[in-house]
Design a protein around this motif. Structure first.
Motif, PDB file in Angstrom:
ATOM      1  N   THR A 150       0.845  -1.198   0.000  1.00 38.14           N
ATOM      2  CA  THR A 150       0.000   0.000   0.000  1.00 38.14           C
ATOM      3  C   THR A 150       0.880   1.247   0.000  1.00 38.14           C
ATOM      4  OG1 THR A 150      -1.803  -1.125   1.132  1.00 38.14           O
ATOM      5  CG2 THR A 150      -1.775   1.279   1.279  1.00 38.14           C
ATOM      6  N   VAL A 152       0.747   5.430  -0.043  1.00 39.51           N
ATOM      7  CA  VAL A 152      -0.067   6.632   0.143  1.00 39.51           C
ATOM      8  C   VAL A 152       0.706   7.821  -0.409  1.00 39.51           C
ATOM      9  CG1 VAL A 152      -1.069   8.225   1.835  1.00 39.51           C
ATOM     10  CG2 VAL A 152      -1.380   5.776   2.113  1.00 39.51           C
ATOM     11  N   VAL A 176      -3.348   4.929  -2.558  1.00 41.82           N
ATOM     12  CA  VAL A 176      -4.303   5.803  -1.877  1.00 41.82           C
ATOM     13  C   VAL A 176      -3.794   7.236  -2.007  1.00 41.82           C
ATOM     14  CG1 VAL A 176      -5.399   6.344   0.332  1.00 41.82           C
ATOM     15  CG2 VAL A 176      -4.811   3.957  -0.214  1.00 41.82           C
ATOM     16  N   ALA A 196      -8.112   4.368  -3.954  1.00 36.43           N
ATOM     17  CA  ALA A 196      -8.934   5.102  -2.972  1.00 36.43           C
ATOM     18  C   ALA A 196      -8.363   6.502  -2.818  1.00 36.43           C
ATOM     19  CB  ALA A 196      -8.919   4.378  -1.626  1.00 36.43           C
ATOM     20  N   ALA A 212      -9.043   3.214   4.277  1.00 36.98           N
ATOM     21  CA  ALA A 212      -8.535   3.024   2.905  1.00 36.98           C
ATOM     22  C   ALA A 212      -7.259   2.185   2.883  1.00 36.98           C
ATOM     23  CB  ALA A 212      -8.264   4.381   2.256  1.00 36.98           C
TER      24      ALA A 212
END
Ligand SMILES: NC(=O)c1ccc[n+]([C@@H]2O[C@H](COP(=O)([O-])OP(=O)(O)OC[C@H]3O[C@@H](n4cnc5c(N)ncnc54)[C@H](OP(=O)(O)O)[C@@H]3O)[C@@H](O)[C@H]2O)c1
Length: 332
Positions: A150, A152, A176, A196, A212
């Motif tokens: 993930t 961000v 994200v 997201a 998220a």
């Protein structure tokens, strides 16, 4: 005789740039000497770092009061007595906030000749194939993304963040994005394929961020700093990577504050800052890859164009009030 209009630094800003911090002056263009070329500036790249250059020494010295405001830009040679350039050549480099720039062999200036590519706008050399695409490329290299991780990205709908997020998708990450409006968030998901998005101006943005990233955050591509960075760090997985690209939330403040290094310690995070200028020898390699991604539609870019040299100070402020989507450019 042609007239050159220039914006010079009159006073160091406090907070946003105020009317009068940059002053418009004009003067005659002097005849070219041997070893010089005259280029007409067509586009100015508007970058958050300019606000830092106006205020203090950083990785470059501050712009001196009375000097032409430093900026990156795109220009076309209109007359040349310079051995390296001929009329019609197109260049990018530190043009400054002015209508014309003199390229002088006797001075250490760094201008890059750029090609004319059919069906491709000149402004790509300031955005996706310029400062921002390159910054996203090298920042994502530092991040070492792995499939399924993930990522961000803050200031995700901006020039750098939007490209960094798309590189994350190419590398197989869950991406994200954090941005300041629903319109920006919708563009990131619908057009750029982010998984997201979080509008950090919504009341419950911290909860939404946690939701998220149900498996935690492995990579923070940090463009903002402050509270946003603090919240992202709090959700990071052990041994996560923080690519410190920028800290825009602090650029207009006297005391930008610091993210908690306690979190960095406890989570054993690797935090690495970088400055694009360190990667100059690899620009061609990165631009080639970015160009291919753009050509095959794997990377999409967007621009916000403001017209007129006199609007350039307001354009810088737009970066701090979120007025741009994608690359912010002033067209002269
Ligand atoms: N390390 C390097 O060599 C390098 C090179 C280029 C750029 N950078 C850094 O990369 C970052 C992005 O630069 P860029 O040129 O691509 O600009 P950009 O993202 O196109 O524009 C800046 C965006 O930041 C957001 N923002 C501004 N103030 C904020 C705040 N207080 N809190 C949250 N978001 C805020 C705004 O969008 P919202 O509507 O989402 O608030 C704005 O549109 C900057 O930090 C810049 O310094 C670093």
């Amino acid at each position: 005789m042609s007239i050159n209009r220039q914006l010079i630094l009159e006073s160091r800003p406090k907070g946003l740039i105020a009317p009068g911090d940059l002053r418009l002056v004009q003067g005659p263009l002097l005849d070219l000497q041997d070893g010089q070329a005259l280029a007409r500036v067509k586009y100015l790249s508007i970058d958050p770092t300019m606000r830092v250059w106006m205020a203090m020494d950083s990785y470059l010295p501050a712009v001196a009061v009375g000097e032409v405001m430093r900026s990156f830009g795109f220009a076309e040679i209109i007359e040349s007595r310079h051995p390296d350039y001929k009329k019609g050549d197109r260049v990018t480099g530190l043009t400054g906030f002015q209508d014309y720039v003199v390229l002088d062999k006797s001075k250490s200036q760094s201008f890059q000749r750029v090609p004319k590519i059919p069906f491709v706008s000149d402004t790509v050399f300031l955005g996706v194939l310029g400062i921002n695409g390159l910054t996203a490329f090298f920042g994502m290299e530092i991040a070492q993304p792995k499939k399924g991780e993930t990522l961000v990205v803050s200031a995700a709908a901006g020039a750098t963040g939007s490209i960094a997020g798309q590189i994350g998708k190419i590398r197989g990450c869950r991406v994200v994005g954090i941005a300041g409006s629903d319109e920006k968030c919708s563009w990131l998901v619908k057009d750029l394929g982010f998984d997201a998005t979080i509008n950090y101006k919504s009341a419950d943005w911290r909860d939404r961020l946690a939701a998220a990233a149900p498996n935690g955050i492995d990579i923070d591509f940090e463009n903002v700093g402050g509270e946003i960075m603090q919240s992202v760090l709090g959700l990071m997985n052990l041994h996560g990577r923080v690519v410190l690209c920028g800290l825009i939330s602090g650029y207009t403040k006297e005391d930008p504050g610091l993210a908690s290094f306690g979190t960095v310690l406890v989570k054993r995070l690797r935090v690495e800052g970088f400055i694009l200028l360190d990667y100059i020898p690899r620009f061609m390699e990165a631009a080639t890859q970015l160009g291919q991604w753009k050509m095959f539609g794997k990377i999409k870019d967007r621009e916000t164009i403001v017209e007129g040299l006199e609007k350039a100070p307001d354009a810088i402020n737009m970066l701090f009030t979120g007025g741009n989507i994608g690359k912010l450019i002033v067209k002269l």
